[in-house]
Design a protein around this motif. Structure first.
Motif, mmCIF file in Angstrom:
data_model
loop_
_atom_site.group_PDB
_atom_site.id
_atom_site.type_symbol
_atom_site.label_atom_id
_atom_site.label_comp_id
_atom_site.label_asym_id
_atom_site.label_seq_id
_atom_site.Cartn_x
_atom_site.Cartn_y
_atom_site.Cartn_z
ATOM 1 N N UNK A 96 0.833 -1.204 0.000
ATOM 2 C CA UNK A 96 0.000 0.000 0.000
ATOM 3 C C UNK A 96 0.869 1.256 0.000
ATOM 4 N N UNK A 97 0.403 2.253 -0.728
ATOM 5 C CA UNK A 97 1.152 3.511 -0.841
ATOM 6 C C UNK A 97 1.198 4.219 0.511
ATOM 7 N N UNK A 98 0.131 4.144 1.285
ATOM 8 C CA UNK A 98 0.115 4.827 2.579
ATOM 9 C C UNK A 98 1.169 4.236 3.514
ATOM 10 N N UNK A 99 1.372 2.932 3.450
ATOM 11 C CA UNK A 99 2.421 2.308 4.258
ATOM 12 C C UNK A 99 3.801 2.749 3.778
ATOM 13 N N UNK A 100 3.982 2.876 2.475
ATOM 14 C CA UNK A 100 5.253 3.340 1.921
ATOM 15 C C UNK A 100 5.536 4.773 2.362
ATOM 16 N N UNK A 101 4.504 5.619 2.389
ATOM 17 C CA UNK A 101 4.662 7.006 2.817
ATOM 18 C C UNK A 101 5.063 7.048 4.288
ATOM 19 N N UNK A 102 4.405 6.258 5.113
ATOM 20 C CA UNK A 102 4.739 6.212 6.539
ATOM 21 C C UNK A 102 6.175 5.749 6.745
ATOM 22 N N UNK A 103 6.590 4.744 6.005
ATOM 23 C CA UNK A 103 7.950 4.235 6.131
ATOM 24 C C UNK A 103 8.983 5.276 5.678
ATOM 25 N N UNK A 104 8.668 6.039 4.637
ATOM 26 C CA UNK A 104 9.583 7.094 4.191
ATOM 27 C C UNK A 104 9.721 8.185 5.246
ATOM 28 N N UNK A 105 8.631 8.530 5.905
ATOM 29 C CA UNK A 105 8.682 9.534 6.968
ATOM 30 C C UNK A 105 9.520 9.021 8.135
ATOM 31 N N UNK A 106 9.366 7.747 8.474
ATOM 32 C CA UNK A 106 10.176 7.156 9.549
ATOM 33 C C UNK A 106 11.652 7.167 9.160
ATOM 34 N N UNK A 107 11.967 6.814 7.914
ATOM 35 C CA UNK A 107 13.362 6.808 7.458
ATOM 36 C C UNK A 107 13.992 8.199 7.520
ATOM 37 N N UNK A 108 13.239 9.204 7.128
ATOM 38 C CA UNK A 108 13.763 10.570 7.189
ATOM 39 C C UNK A 108 14.024 10.963 8.640
ATOM 40 N N UNK A 109 13.071 10.680 9.518
ATOM 41 C CA UNK A 109 13.230 11.030 10.927
ATOM 42 C C UNK A 109 14.402 10.329 11.577
ATOM 43 N N UNK A 110 14.550 9.040 11.313
ATOM 44 C CA UNK A 110 15.651 8.285 11.915
ATOM 45 C C UNK A 110 16.990 8.743 11.347
ATOM 46 N N UNK A 111 17.049 9.034 10.056
ATOM 47 C CA UNK A 111 18.298 9.528 9.456
ATOM 48 C C UNK A 111 18.723 10.852 10.082
ATOM 49 N N UNK A 112 17.774 11.757 10.265
ATOM 50 C CA UNK A 112 18.097 13.046 10.876
ATOM 51 C C UNK A 112 18.508 12.879 12.341
ATOM 52 N N UNK A 113 17.848 11.962 13.063
ATOM 53 C CA UNK A 113 18.244 11.694 14.439
ATOM 54 C C UNK A 113 19.666 11.136 14.487
ATOM 55 N N UNK A 114 20.013 10.246 13.576
ATOM 56 C CA UNK A 114 21.363 9.672 13.539
ATOM 57 C C UNK A 114 22.410 10.740 13.231
ATOM 58 N N UNK A 115 22.091 11.669 12.343
ATOM 59 C CA UNK A 115 23.011 12.770 12.076
ATOM 60 C C UNK A 115 23.226 13.608 13.337
ATOM 61 N N UNK A 116 22.153 13.863 14.072
ATOM 62 C CA UNK A 116 22.257 14.628 15.316
ATOM 63 C C UNK A 116 23.080 13.863 16.349
ATOM 64 N N UNK A 117 22.860 12.556 16.453
ATOM 65 C CA UNK A 117 23.604 11.724 17.405
ATOM 66 C C UNK A 117 25.099 11.727 17.073
ATOM 67 N N UNK A 118 25.428 11.613 15.792
ATOM 68 C CA UNK A 118 26.835 11.667 15.391
ATOM 69 C C UNK A 118 27.439 13.043 15.669
ATOM 70 N N UNK A 119 26.659 14.090 15.461
ATOM 71 C CA UNK A 119 27.138 15.435 15.748
ATOM 72 C C UNK A 119 27.474 15.565 17.235
ATOM 73 N N UNK A 120 26.611 15.047 18.096
ATOM 74 C CA UNK A 120 26.900 15.056 19.537
ATOM 75 C C UNK A 120 28.113 14.201 19.865
ATOM 76 N N UNK A 121 28.203 13.046 19.238
ATOM 77 C CA UNK A 121 29.308 12.131 19.489
ATOM 78 C C UNK A 121 30.635 12.739 19.050
ATOM 79 N N UNK A 122 30.656 13.375 17.897
ATOM 80 C CA UNK A 122 31.890 13.972 17.404
ATOM 81 C C UNK A 122 32.261 15.229 18.183
#
Length: 144
Positions: free
Chosen positions: A82-108
């Motif tokens: 379903x397209x709605x599930x794909x949209x939800x998964x893309x939003x989760x991927x964007x959020x997790x990617x941005x959180x990981x960038x923030x975590x690495x920024x804190x770590x570095x």
């Protein structure tokens, strides 16, 4: 629509490789034991995520999961129709990617020198977020 999952798979493999590469390095100068007049001793510590697999604390588990999270999401993406599930998964991927960038920024921020694995991880997370945003755009376009 271009097949962006191939790019995401390549980025997931790059992040998996970052698990075994040194992310950053820190030099510590310490005084020798009392009573000696020798110069300060400098030791160098390197942060490599696979060495944190002892799972002694939540921080170590978070550091390892930082590089493994794309794999279950890519597996889930192959089973979602379903397209709605794909949209939800893309939003989760964007959020997790941005959180990981923030975590690495804190770590570095705690370490002095970013090593090759750190640069590769930063580039991979940034590209993963951009590709996920592009996939979200295509999924919204497909929906309309």
């Amino acid at each position: 629509m271009p097949d962006l999952t191939i790019i995401k798979r390549i980025l997931a493999m790059m992040l998996l490789a970052c698990l075994f590469l040194p992310l950053s390095q820190c030099s510590i100068k310490s005084q020798p034991e009392s009573g000696t007049q020798s110069a300060k001793v400098e030791t160098t510590e390197t942060l490599t995520p696979y060495k944190a697999i002892e799972f002694k604390s939540i921080d170590e588990l978070g550091l390892v999961m930082l590089f493994l999270w794309p794999i279950p999401l890519l597996i889930a993406r192959t089973h979602l129709i379903k397209i709605q599930q794909q949209i939800t998964l893309s939003i989760i991927e964007i959020g997790v990617s941005l959180f990981c960038l923030y975590y690495l920024w804190l770590l570095f921020g705690l370490w002095q020198t970013i090593r090759v694995g750190g640069y590769l991880a930063l580039a991979s997370f940034t590209t993963y977020a951009a590709v996920s945003a592009l996939a979200l755009f295509y999924e919204f376009k497909k929906r309309v």
